[in-house]
Design a protein around this motif. Sequence first.
Motif: not given
Length: 364
Positions: A58-59, A85-91
């Motif tokens: 989600s966004a 540790v990284i976070v990526q958004n794929l909405p």
Amino acid sequence: MRIEMIVGADPCVRPLAPIESMKRILLVFVIALFWRDNPLRAQANFYQGKTLKVIVGSASGGGYDQWARLLAQHIGKYIPGHPTVIVQNLPGAGGLVAGNFIYGMAKPDGLTLGAFNPALYFEQLVGKPESKFDWTKFSWIGSPEKNDALHYIRADSPYKTIDDLRNAKEPPKCGSTGGGTTAHYFPRLLEDTLGIKTTQVTGYQGGSEIDLAVERNEIICWTPLIATYFGREPYKRWHKTGFVRVVVQTGNKRDERLKEVPTLNELMQQYKTPEASRRLAKVVLTAANLGRPIGGPPRTPTELVKILRDAYAKTMKDPDLLAEATKRAWEVDPHSGAELEALAKEVINQPKEVIERMKWVLGN
């Protein structure tokens, strides 16, 4: 490696024959090779110097995104080797884009996880062709909470009660980010169980866009998780100022913070909802109980899944994480990876009649 042989005066002690010596050297080599490739040893070294990605379906700014980012701040402490540790958004498509990516494109190397929409399995259950995954085969790691949902409406709208909604000549406009989200399936479930019709406005990329649309009066209702509603702005402010009115909640009992709001079960009892619709509601609302599940690609090595599950469980007890969750009014009531794995198999196994009714709820 050095092998020493001590020869004394005892005539029984003799230098090793060439063949015996070669056997011992070979044995030592095999042991060393086994130890090098032993998963127990690999646990201590695999993640060292590497990056673990958490893909959010989600966004940015929404509850799933915020939980993933809080997890990313702490889980590295409990993974041997302490990876970045990284976070990526794929909405996209209510989380379907991310689900398909994690299942079919991400390498099963323990370095990519997905933060999933918990109702994403609906798409598989009803045979949606865009669904390219098997919900039961994700490598499930854990979920921070067990959740319920609520349905709110702007307080300045003409709809003050459930009866107002049931008898509305013009259905209220509610926002949705796509199929498989609470905002998509819950309004249709309200129609099936209580006869409440809704006009769904789709195309929003995430909860934050829907929030703005509500404030602009483009739409007047939405269905977030209760944890989201009490866990972030603008809902805290909206609730405090009375900007919105919660009209129904999905738990088996009323949330302590929403004592005046009836549950769907209470309303179905009041309006004598048919048994078939009640069964459908039970199946559909199980999704919220999954919380905010985290999982990896299928065929991720068992030893890496265990590392991640153990690290996740420890992270859910981390004092700093718990303090931040308390500050944000988030309740931490985790599912283990093994529990998610069992629930995934359970929810996919549904009779044909339930699946057919679900197709209508999902708009298929």
